[in-house]
Design an enzyme around this catalytic site. Structure first.
Site, PDB file in Angstrom:
ATOM      1  N   ASP A  27       1.784   4.302   1.901  1.00 42.41           N
ATOM      2  CA  ASP A  27       2.026   4.942   0.823  1.00 42.41           C
ATOM      3  C   ASP A  27       3.139   3.928  -0.093  1.00 42.41           C
ATOM      4  OD1 ASP A  27       0.383   6.772   1.545  1.00 42.41           O
ATOM      5  OD2 ASP A  27       1.774   7.735   2.545  1.00 42.41           O
ATOM      6  N   LYS A  30       0.770  -0.559  -2.019  1.00 37.35           N
ATOM      7  CA  LYS A  30      -0.053  -1.782  -1.596  1.00 37.35           C
ATOM      8  C   LYS A  30      -1.429  -1.959  -2.472  1.00 37.35           C
ATOM      9  CE  LYS A  30      -0.577  -0.295   2.548  1.00 37.35           C
ATOM     10  NZ  LYS A  30       0.603   0.683   2.627  1.00 37.35           N
ATOM     11  N   GLY A  54      -5.254   5.116   1.658  1.00 32.85           N
ATOM     12  CA  GLY A  54      -5.605   5.428   0.122  1.00 32.85           C
ATOM     13  C   GLY A  54      -4.778   4.561  -0.690  1.00 32.85           C
ATOM     14  N   HIS A  55      -5.431   3.509  -1.144  1.00 34.63           N
ATOM     15  CA  HIS A  55      -4.885   2.405  -1.819  1.00 34.63           C
ATOM     16  C   HIS A  55      -5.352   2.702  -3.473  1.00 34.63           C
ATOM     17  CE1 HIS A  55      -4.334  -0.422   1.619  1.00 34.63           C
ATOM     18  NE2 HIS A  55      -3.573   0.652   1.742  1.00 34.63           N
ATOM     19  N   GLN A 236      -1.504   1.590   5.694  1.00 34.44           N
ATOM     20  CA  GLN A 236      -0.404   2.151   6.504  1.00 34.44           C
ATOM     21  C   GLN A 236       0.781   1.356   6.305  1.00 34.44           C
ATOM     22  OE1 GLN A 236      -3.648   2.036   8.655  1.00 34.44           O
ATOM     23  NE2 GLN A 236      -4.052   3.649   7.191  1.00 34.44           N
TER      24      GLN A 236
HETATM   25  P1  IMP Z   1      -4.177   8.490  11.591  1.00 30.32           P
HETATM   26  O1  IMP Z   1      -3.978   7.195  11.489  1.00 30.32           O
HETATM   27  O2  IMP Z   1      -5.013   9.176  10.575  1.00 30.32           O
HETATM   28  O3  IMP Z   1      -4.427   8.874  12.977  1.00 30.32           O
HETATM   29  O4  IMP Z   1      -2.387   9.294  11.596  1.00 30.32           O
HETATM   30  C1  IMP Z   1      -1.550   8.966  12.284  1.00 30.32           C
HETATM   31  C2  IMP Z   1      -0.121   8.989  11.361  1.00 30.32           C
HETATM   32  O5  IMP Z   1      -0.192   7.896  10.307  1.00 30.32           O
HETATM   33  C3  IMP Z   1       0.025  10.298  10.575  1.00 30.32           C
HETATM   34  O6  IMP Z   1       1.428  10.912  10.383  1.00 30.32           O
HETATM   35  C4  IMP Z   1      -0.508  10.053   9.056  1.00 30.32           C
HETATM   36  O7  IMP Z   1       0.146  10.865   8.099  1.00 30.32           O
HETATM   37  C5  IMP Z   1       0.029   8.466   9.010  1.00 30.32           C
HETATM   38  N1  IMP Z   1      -0.914   7.807   8.097  1.00 30.32           N
HETATM   39  C6  IMP Z   1      -2.168   7.391   8.494  1.00 30.32           C
HETATM   40  N2  IMP Z   1      -2.678   6.594   7.499  1.00 30.32           N
HETATM   41  C7  IMP Z   1      -1.731   6.671   6.533  1.00 30.32           C
HETATM   42  C8  IMP Z   1      -1.592   5.859   5.369  1.00 30.32           C
HETATM   43  O8  IMP Z   1      -2.701   5.258   4.781  1.00 30.32           O
HETATM   44  N3  IMP Z   1      -0.222   6.216   4.677  1.00 30.32           N
HETATM   45  C9  IMP Z   1       0.570   6.992   4.900  1.00 30.32           C
HETATM   46  N4  IMP Z   1       0.519   7.738   6.324  1.00 30.32           N
HETATM   47  C10 IMP Z   1      -0.721   7.536   7.176  1.00 30.32           C
END
Ligand code: IMP
Length: 440
Positions: A27, A30, A54-55, A236
């Site tokens: 977040d 990017k 979520g970009h 991420q």
């Molecule tokens: P997952 O990738 O959905 O399994 O989530 C694993 C961890 O990564 C959790 O703490 C999510 O909140 C975090 N996470 C996954 N994708 C994002 C992102 O795009 N932005 C911020 N945190 C993320």
């Protein structure tokens, strides 16, 4: 550019792919910066992650969130590639292409998908939900998009790939994997109704089949051989990397620069600039350690002023001060060559701003990220810098930035040894200040 997908046999070329990735817990902004930098590139490529991302892009009064599709899609002359390292949920993907079509963007022309990217099945999402539910208070805080189970099937050599959609027997491959998943779901004792989820999945599959599927490693290397400029867009953040993040509170992919090589099929020597993007403070969604977290009114102010709510899940983000040991760790892992600081405007209004320079860990003052960040207590040690009160939303040039903000910039540059070449002062494309003395 004409999107030639004709492959050039490997020839020596000095052209390299640049990488833009997050240095914190995701977040960082990017999407916005990729969109701003896209005019300098011919190709934008995603290399890992999936619809957990979520970009957000904002321009001309439009706010748009992309999950799987690269952030260059609004530039019709640029090729957008979804690389082999990405995982794709046809349901989310179809919603994304339909939403873009509503905005007049037809992705058929300039979106290309690797045959080697893996598919997220409805049962992957169910397994994600069942696994999280079974963890109780130890849950990871997953976005529940099926990311973990899909990467597990990939490394477990059970997964289905985009290229499988071209096989006549795709439905039977699907049925075989779903049968395995049903057995696993049985172990969790998790209630579900798969038949409600499948129609949208198969509609999404049909939508993907209308697009151009490619052997992206060949196409991307051909682009470089033909002197096309590629920007790889991370998802991420580095501190969520499967190896280097605060395991197990991480995502399931390699979010660092090395992930670009694997996720696109580019050799390490083909990586050029590495833009490391960070917020002027820190946020984290989901569970896991966060040494500088502010669970007080200051944290609340950051959340409110920064509108820190997840763009994929809507969850409130945890907020805290900038963490230099963690930032330096991410810079080291990624080989960052220049820094981009986001959301500086959110820090306007504080009397002083704190920056964590060290941690107290097991009774010692340390400057690195230690192995056990999950079970051991980590107390941040702060430096304090003067704040600024000016509203930055209308600032259009580096020279107009308040002196205290420039002091903050200098401080971070000294601490990291890297230049901050771009500063963002608001969500719009236009609110992006480029340092003139730096050649891009
Ligand atoms: P997952 O990738 O959905 O399994 O989530 C694993 C961890 O990564 C959790 O703490 C999510 O909140 C975090 N996470 C996954 N994708 C994002 C992102 O795009 N932005 C911020 N945190 C993320």
């Amino acid at each position: 550019m004409c999107f030639s997908l004709k492959l050039t046999p490997f020839i020596f070329s000095t052209m390299k792919a640049d990488v833009l990735l997050g240095l914190q817990w995701g977040d960082e902004g990017k999407g916005k910066v990729v969109d701003v930098l896209t005019p300098r590139y011919d190709v934008i490529a995603r290399f890992q992650g999936g619809p957990n991302a979520g970009h957000t892009l904002e321009f001309e009064g439009i706010k748009h969130v992309l999950h799987t599709i690269p952030s260059g899609i609004f530039h019709s002359t640029k090729a957008n590639v979804i690389g082999n390292g990405v995982v794709i949920d046809p349901v989310v993907f179809k919603k994304e292409i339909d939403a873009l079509l509503n905005l007049g963007v037809d992705v058929k022309k300039n979106l290309f998908i690797s045959r080697k990217a893996h598919l997220i099945l409805p049962t992957h999402r169910l397994l994600d939900a069942a696994s999280e539910a079974s963890k109780g208070t130890a849950k990871i805080g997953s976005t529940l998009k099926g990311i973990g189970p899909t990467y597990m099937d990939k490394t477990g050599r059970n997964g289905l790939r985009i290229g499988d959609l071209e096989h006549a027997d795709f439905k039977s491959l699907y049925a075989t994997l779903v049968a395995k998943h049903k057995e696993l779901l049985g172990h969790y004792n998790y209630e579900y109704n798969l038949s409600e989820l499948e129609p949208a999945f198969f509609e999404g599959v049909e939508a993907i089949k209308q697009l151009t599927l490619i052997d992206s490693e060949y196409v991307l290397n051909s682009y470089l051989a033909n002197n096309k400029a590629i920007l790889a867009e991370g998802a991420q953040g580095s501190l969520l990397d499967i190896d280097f993040g605060s395991y197990p509170f991480v995502t399931s992919s390699h979010t660092v620069t090395a992930g670009t090589c694997i996720g696109l099929g580019l050799a390490p020597g083909k990586i050029g600039e590495v833009y490391g993007i960070f917020k002027a403070y820190c946020t984290r969604v989901g569970s896991g350690p966060f040494p500088t977290e502010l669970e007080d009114s200051t944290g609340e102010t950051l959340r409110k002023n920064g509108n820190e709510f997840g763009s994929t899940t809507g969850r409130p983000r945890r907020c805290g001060w900038l963490d230099l040991p963690a930032l330096k760790y991410a810079i080291m892992l990624n080989g960052v060559t220049q820094l981009i600081m986001m959301k500086s405007d959110v820090l306007s209004g504080f009397d002083t701003i704190k920056v964590c320079t060290h941690y107290m860990y097991k009774g010692k003052k340390i400057e690195h990220v230690p192995y056990d960040v999950v079970n051991e207590k980590i107390d941040p040690i702060y430096d304090e810098l003067p704040g600024w009160k000016e509203d930055l939303m209308k600032v259009s040039d580096f020279d107009q930035l308040p002196a205290a903000l420039m002091q903050y910039v200098d401080y971070i540059e000294q601490a990291t040894g890297l230049p901050i070449t771009i500063i963002s002062v608001g969500p719009d494309r236009k609110q992006t200040l480029m340092r003139k003395e730096v050649a891009f």
